[in-house]
Design an enzyme around this catalytic site. Structure first.
Site, PDB file in Angstrom:
ATOM      1  N   SER A 261      38.740  43.886  57.310  1.00  0.00           N
ATOM      2  CA  SER A 261      38.276  42.865  56.361  1.00  0.00           C
ATOM      3  C   SER A 261      37.038  43.321  55.612  1.00  0.00           C
ATOM      4  O   SER A 261      35.971  42.704  55.672  1.00  0.00           O
ATOM      5  CB  SER A 261      38.013  41.556  57.104  1.00  0.00           C
TER       6      SER A 261
ATOM      7  N   ALA B 155      36.069  44.675  51.553  1.00  0.00           N
ATOM      8  CA  ALA B 155      36.094  43.952  50.288  1.00  0.00           C
ATOM      9  C   ALA B 155      37.498  43.469  49.915  1.00  0.00           C
ATOM     10  O   ALA B 155      37.709  42.282  49.627  1.00  0.00           O
ATOM     11  CB  ALA B 155      35.529  44.840  49.188  1.00  0.00           C
TER      12      ALA B 155
ATOM     13  N   LYS C  20      49.848  54.873  42.299  1.00  0.00           N
ATOM     14  CA  LYS C  20      48.551  54.373  42.781  1.00  0.00           C
ATOM     15  C   LYS C  20      47.738  55.525  43.365  1.00  0.00           C
ATOM     16  O   LYS C  20      46.512  55.571  43.217  1.00  0.00           O
ATOM     17  CB  LYS C  20      48.769  53.295  43.841  1.00  0.00           C
TER      18      LYS C  20
END
Length: 313
Positions: A8, A10, A185
């Site tokens: 957890s 950003a 990506k």
């Protein structure tokens, strides 16, 4: 739906925030004690596309969550995936869906050691995020989150997750070829992330340099060559470069994650991006001078800064 966000930082906080706001039961998981304490006591302070908010959220270490989840979103750094999967094994049930939105290449093989392939959903996102301080993050974008089931027979499960993301405002879409978008990506991170980290600059600053066309052409060509040889993925080099430039116009003020890692004395994911392309090129008996040089320079910068380099795959 009971959802855990495994990692957890950003991006993980941004996804967790949106999912909880839409009514899902979300638990944030991480090992950063200051971050856990701040969010547990004061809630998550987050700025989404310029709008500030605070949301009370559950957060703990992975080993402190003791119930099976319906879905787990994995947002670790590439080099932390193995250890995270080992630490959350107890919350993975026979029907738990594990959604991987990590940067980098080769993560499906790691996940298959811990999760039945029928429950693995691979994906990509172009949302950007950053941590300003423990418990304080920002999250920007409006692009798609593309997902596809790893097992060809499990499309229905992937569509449920896509629908949940769409309803939460995260723009979930189903992809018939997530391997293609994963490689594209990877080109984003292998150019924007790596170059911004090396040049200590924003995306806009890097893409305004006189050498950007040469750098993009060299790096993307090497990624495209390995994508074709290794995974039978055909990346159109010119189309990919155009995509990168258009994306840079939208997120130009952003310092990407690899830059953030070095700024916070953390190892980078370079071995799962340009480094992975350089290593694969050696196996195929070809050269990847751009990716090898970028990888060497990032590791040299880590050495100079006294950062313990991330292990290779």
């Amino acid at each position: 739906m009971k959802i855990a966000i495994a990692g957890s930082g950003a991006l993980g906080c941004g996804f967790g925030y949106h999912l909880q706001k839409s009514g899902e039961d979300v638990t944030l998981l991480d090992n950063w004690e200051q971050h856990i304490e701040k969010i547990s006591n004061d809630g998550l302070n987050i700025t989404v596309n310029g709008v500030e908010d605070n949301l009370k959220m559950k957060m703990c270490r992975p080993n402190e969550l003791n119930e099976e989840m319906d879905a787990i979103f994995v947002f670790t750094k590439s080099m932390g995936l193995k250890s995270m999967m080992e630490s959350i094994d107890h919350i993975i049930g026979p029907d738990t869906k594990v959604i991987c939105l990590l940067n980098g290449l080769g993560h499906l093989k790691t996940l298959e050691n811990y999760v039945d392939k029928k429950n693995i959903i691979m994906g990509t996102t172009v949302w950007t995020a950053g941590i300003d301080a423990p418990g304080i993050t920002h999250f920007n974008g409006q692009g798609p989150v593309e997902l596809q089931n790893s097992d060809p027979n499990e499309k229905e499960g992937a569509l449920l997750i896509v629908d949940m993301l769409h309803k939460s405002g995260l723009n979930g879409v189903y992809s018939d070829n997530v391997n293609y978008t994963t490689w594209r990506k990877a080109c984003v991170n292998g150019t924007m992330n790596a170059l911004c980290a090396l040049l200590d600059s924003t995306i806009e600053e890097v893409f305004s340099t006189s050498t950007i066309d040469s750098m993009l052409s060299g790096i993307v060509t090497e990624f495209a060559t390995v994508a074709r040889l290794q995974d039978d993925i055909e990346l159109d080099i010119e189309e990919t470069i155009t995509y990168l430039k258009n994306l840079a116009e939208k997120v130009g003020a952003h310092y990407p994650s690899m830059h953030q890692d070095l700024a916070n004395n953390r190892p980078t994911e370079i071995d799962f991006l340009n480094g992975a392309v350089a290593e694969a090129s050696k196996r195929f008996g070809i050269e990847a001078p751009y990716c090898q040089s970028v990888t060497d320079l990032i590791h040299a910068k880590e050495d100079i800064m006294g950062i313990h380099s991330a292990p290779t795959k």
